[in-house]
Design a protein around this motif. Structure first.
Motif, PDB file in Angstrom:
ATOM      1  N   LYS A 169       6.355  -4.001   5.691  1.00 31.29           N
ATOM      2  CA  LYS A 169       6.151  -5.438   5.449  1.00 31.29           C
ATOM      3  C   LYS A 169       4.669  -5.815   5.393  1.00 31.29           C
ATOM      4  O   LYS A 169       4.333  -6.982   5.202  1.00 31.29           O
ATOM      5  CB  LYS A 169       6.818  -6.250   6.571  1.00 31.29           C
ATOM      6  CG  LYS A 169       8.305  -6.029   6.693  1.00 31.29           C
ATOM      7  CD  LYS A 169       8.831  -6.735   7.932  1.00 31.29           C
ATOM      8  CE  LYS A 169      10.233  -6.279   8.251  1.00 31.29           C
ATOM      9  NZ  LYS A 169      10.664  -6.765   9.574  1.00 31.29           N
ATOM     10  N   HIS A 170       3.790  -4.828   5.589  1.00 29.84           N
ATOM     11  CA  HIS A 170       2.361  -5.111   5.708  1.00 29.84           C
ATOM     12  C   HIS A 170       1.560  -4.209   4.779  1.00 29.84           C
ATOM     13  O   HIS A 170       2.082  -3.259   4.214  1.00 29.84           O
ATOM     14  CB  HIS A 170       1.930  -4.918   7.167  1.00 29.84           C
ATOM     15  CG  HIS A 170       2.711  -5.784   8.105  1.00 29.84           C
ATOM     16  ND1 HIS A 170       2.406  -7.104   8.325  1.00 29.84           N
ATOM     17  CD2 HIS A 170       3.805  -5.517   8.861  1.00 29.84           C
ATOM     18  CE1 HIS A 170       3.273  -7.623   9.176  1.00 29.84           C
ATOM     19  NE2 HIS A 170       4.138  -6.688   9.518  1.00 29.84           N
ATOM     20  N   SER A 171       0.263  -4.506   4.635  1.00 30.61           N
ATOM     21  CA  SER A 171      -0.633  -3.661   3.845  1.00 30.61           C
ATOM     22  C   SER A 171      -1.233  -2.613   4.774  1.00 30.61           C
ATOM     23  O   SER A 171      -1.762  -2.945   5.833  1.00 30.61           O
ATOM     24  CB  SER A 171      -1.751  -4.497   3.216  1.00 30.61           C
ATOM     25  OG  SER A 171      -1.205  -5.419   2.301  1.00 30.61           O
ATOM     26  N   LEU A 172      -1.160  -1.369   4.340  1.00 28.91           N
ATOM     27  CA  LEU A 172      -1.621  -0.253   5.170  1.00 28.91           C
ATOM     28  C   LEU A 172      -2.874   0.379   4.568  1.00 28.91           C
ATOM     29  O   LEU A 172      -2.984   0.553   3.361  1.00 28.91           O
ATOM     30  CB  LEU A 172      -0.520   0.804   5.296  1.00 28.91           C
ATOM     31  CG  LEU A 172       0.826   0.283   5.820  1.00 28.91           C
ATOM     32  CD1 LEU A 172       1.855   1.396   5.814  1.00 28.91           C
ATOM     33  CD2 LEU A 172       0.674  -0.316   7.203  1.00 28.91           C
ATOM     34  N   PHE A 173      -3.802   0.726   5.455  1.00 28.08           N
ATOM     35  CA  PHE A 173      -5.064   1.350   5.075  1.00 28.08           C
ATOM     36  C   PHE A 173      -5.247   2.569   5.963  1.00 28.08           C
ATOM     37  O   PHE A 173      -4.952   2.515   7.155  1.00 28.08           O
ATOM     38  CB  PHE A 173      -6.234   0.379   5.291  1.00 28.08           C
ATOM     39  CG  PHE A 173      -6.128  -0.859   4.456  1.00 28.08           C
ATOM     40  CD1 PHE A 173      -6.835  -0.960   3.267  1.00 28.08           C
ATOM     41  CD2 PHE A 173      -5.323  -1.922   4.847  1.00 28.08           C
ATOM     42  CE1 PHE A 173      -6.731  -2.108   2.480  1.00 28.08           C
ATOM     43  CE2 PHE A 173      -5.213  -3.064   4.067  1.00 28.08           C
ATOM     44  CZ  PHE A 173      -5.926  -3.155   2.877  1.00 28.08           C
ATOM     45  N   ALA A 174      -5.736   3.670   5.405  1.00 24.98           N
ATOM     46  CA  ALA A 174      -5.921   4.875   6.209  1.00 24.98           C
ATOM     47  C   ALA A 174      -7.040   5.725   5.641  1.00 24.98           C
ATOM     48  O   ALA A 174      -7.352   5.642   4.452  1.00 24.98           O
ATOM     49  CB  ALA A 174      -4.627   5.704   6.247  1.00 24.98           C
ATOM     50  N   THR A 175      -7.637   6.528   6.513  1.00 25.89           N
ATOM     51  CA  THR A 175      -8.562   7.528   6.015  1.00 25.89           C
ATOM     52  C   THR A 175      -7.739   8.515   5.182  1.00 25.89           C
ATOM     53  O   THR A 175      -6.528   8.630   5.341  1.00 25.89           O
ATOM     54  CB  THR A 175      -9.297   8.221   7.177  1.00 25.89           C
ATOM     55  OG1 THR A 175      -8.352   8.578   8.174  1.00 25.89           O
ATOM     56  CG2 THR A 175     -10.349   7.300   7.778  1.00 25.89           C
ATOM     57  N   GLU A 176      -8.392   9.209   4.278  1.00 24.75           N
ATOM     58  CA  GLU A 176      -7.712   9.947   3.216  1.00 24.75           C
ATOM     59  C   GLU A 176      -6.617  10.908   3.689  1.00 24.75           C
ATOM     60  O   GLU A 176      -5.465  10.799   3.271  1.00 24.75           O
ATOM     61  CB  GLU A 176      -8.734  10.706   2.365  1.00 24.75           C
ATOM     62  CG  GLU A 176      -8.094  11.388   1.172  1.00 24.75           C
ATOM     63  CD  GLU A 176      -9.122  12.101   0.315  1.00 24.75           C
ATOM     64  OE1 GLU A 176      -9.006  11.978  -0.906  1.00 24.75           O
ATOM     65  OE2 GLU A 176     -10.019  12.764   0.865  1.00 24.75           O
ATOM     66  N   THR A 177      -6.968  11.850   4.542  1.00 23.06           N
ATOM     67  CA  THR A 177      -5.997  12.862   4.942  1.00 23.06           C
ATOM     68  C   THR A 177      -4.824  12.246   5.689  1.00 23.06           C
ATOM     69  O   THR A 177      -3.663  12.555   5.417  1.00 23.06           O
ATOM     70  CB  THR A 177      -6.673  13.949   5.813  1.00 23.06           C
ATOM     71  OG1 THR A 177      -7.820  14.426   5.117  1.00 23.06           O
ATOM     72  CG2 THR A 177      -5.734  15.104   6.071  1.00 23.06           C
ATOM     73  N   THR A 178      -5.123  11.329   6.610  1.00 25.14           N
ATOM     74  CA  THR A 178      -4.058  10.660   7.351  1.00 25.14           C
ATOM     75  C   THR A 178      -3.157   9.894   6.385  1.00 25.14           C
ATOM     76  O   THR A 178      -1.930   9.959   6.483  1.00 25.14           O
ATOM     77  CB  THR A 178      -4.650   9.710   8.417  1.00 25.14           C
ATOM     78  OG1 THR A 178      -5.452  10.477   9.318  1.00 25.14           O
ATOM     79  CG2 THR A 178      -3.558   8.993   9.191  1.00 25.14           C
ATOM     80  N   GLY A 179      -3.745   9.191   5.439  1.00 21.69           N
ATOM     81  CA  GLY A 179      -2.971   8.424   4.467  1.00 21.69           C
ATOM     82  C   GLY A 179      -2.049   9.293   3.636  1.00 21.69           C
ATOM     83  O   GLY A 179      -0.877   8.967   3.435  1.00 21.69           O
ATOM     84  N   VAL A 180      -2.559  10.415   3.150  1.00 17.91           N
ATOM     85  CA  VAL A 180      -1.753  11.336   2.342  1.00 17.91           C
ATOM     86  C   VAL A 180      -0.590  11.885   3.173  1.00 17.91           C
ATOM     87  O   VAL A 180       0.556  11.933   2.701  1.00 17.91           O
ATOM     88  CB  VAL A 180      -2.628  12.486   1.787  1.00 17.91           C
ATOM     89  CG1 VAL A 180      -1.781  13.604   1.208  1.00 17.91           C
ATOM     90  CG2 VAL A 180      -3.603  11.952   0.747  1.00 17.91           C
ATOM     91  N   LEU A 181      -0.873  12.278   4.414  1.00 16.87           N
ATOM     92  CA  LEU A 181       0.177  12.836   5.272  1.00 16.87           C
ATOM     93  C   LEU A 181       1.253  11.804   5.601  1.00 16.87           C
ATOM     94  O   LEU A 181       2.448  12.121   5.598  1.00 16.87           O
ATOM     95  CB  LEU A 181      -0.432  13.395   6.565  1.00 16.87           C
ATOM     96  CG  LEU A 181      -1.255  14.671   6.407  1.00 16.87           C
ATOM     97  CD1 LEU A 181      -1.990  14.998   7.704  1.00 16.87           C
ATOM     98  CD2 LEU A 181      -0.370  15.844   5.986  1.00 16.87           C
ATOM     99  N   VAL A 182       0.859  10.573   5.877  1.00 21.28           N
ATOM    100  CA  VAL A 182       1.839   9.529   6.200  1.00 21.28           C
ATOM    101  C   VAL A 182       2.662   9.181   4.955  1.00 21.28           C
ATOM    102  O   VAL A 182       3.888   9.060   5.032  1.00 21.28           O
ATOM    103  CB  VAL A 182       1.152   8.287   6.798  1.00 21.28           C
ATOM    104  CG1 VAL A 182       2.126   7.117   6.887  1.00 21.28           C
ATOM    105  CG2 VAL A 182       0.596   8.607   8.178  1.00 21.28           C
ATOM    106  N   GLU A 183       2.000   9.038   3.821  1.00 20.67           N
ATOM    107  CA  GLU A 183       2.730   8.752   2.576  1.00 20.67           C
ATOM    108  C   GLU A 183       3.767   9.815   2.275  1.00 20.67           C
ATOM    109  O   GLU A 183       4.880   9.502   1.849  1.00 20.67           O
ATOM    110  CB  GLU A 183       1.754   8.668   1.391  1.00 20.67           C
ATOM    111  CG  GLU A 183       1.224   7.296   1.126  1.00 20.67           C
ATOM    112  CD  GLU A 183       0.360   7.232  -0.134  1.00 20.67           C
ATOM    113  OE1 GLU A 183       0.110   6.106  -0.581  1.00 20.67           O
ATOM    114  OE2 GLU A 183      -0.076   8.282  -0.662  1.00 20.67           O
ATOM    115  N   SER A 184       3.407  11.065   2.532  1.00 27.20           N
ATOM    116  CA  SER A 184       4.294  12.178   2.174  1.00 27.20           C
ATOM    117  C   SER A 184       5.603  12.170   2.955  1.00 27.20           C
ATOM    118  O   SER A 184       6.612  12.675   2.470  1.00 27.20           O
ATOM    119  CB  SER A 184       3.578  13.525   2.359  1.00 27.20           C
ATOM    120  OG  SER A 184       3.421  13.815   3.740  1.00 27.20           O
TER     121      SER A 184
END
Length: 133
Positions: free
Chosen positions: A30-45
């Protein structure tokens, strides 16, 4: 209320961040998410959540996150840090905590506070952030 949520995790805590985001996917979606690159890729996956990815923390991602905090564009930060292993390539949590304190951004640095904040967010307890915008 729609919030901007930052997600950062040191290497030893990336699996914890993935599991946290799986468990609270419904709230996070329900919110906008921001992450450092590696963390973001891992969470998205593992979650299929859409995440705006900064550069890797040591390549400027920490500074990008800091700038967003300084411009009052971050409402909540979850920074799972590894207190036992200091690695030069990992973002220094102290700089980010200092910024969060200066700009009244709720921050969680471990699973206990992260769960408390995410549940408070879902209840509307963080709607006071709106008056800071």
């Amino acid at each position: 209320m729609h919030m901007n949520i930052g997600l950062v995790a040191h290497d030893a805590k990336k699996k914890l961040m993935q599991n946290f985001c799986i468990a609270y996917r419904g709230i996070l979606s329900k919110h906008s998410l921001f992450a450092t690159e590696t963390t973001g890729v891992l969470v998205e996956s593992v979650t299929n959540l859409s995440i705006h990815k900064y550069l890797a923390g040591h390549l400027g991602g920490k500074q990008q996150l800091g700038a967003q905090i300084e411009h009052n564009e971050m409402d909540l930060l979850i920074f799972f840090r590894d207190p036992l292993t200091s690695r030069s390539h990992e973002p220094d949590v102290n700089d980010i905590v200092k910024l969060c304190d200066m700009y009244n951004i709720p921050i969680a640095t471990n699973i206990a506070t992260a769960e408390a904040l995410i549940l408070a967010l879902d209840r509307g307890d963080l709607d006071w952030r709106e008056m800071y915008r």
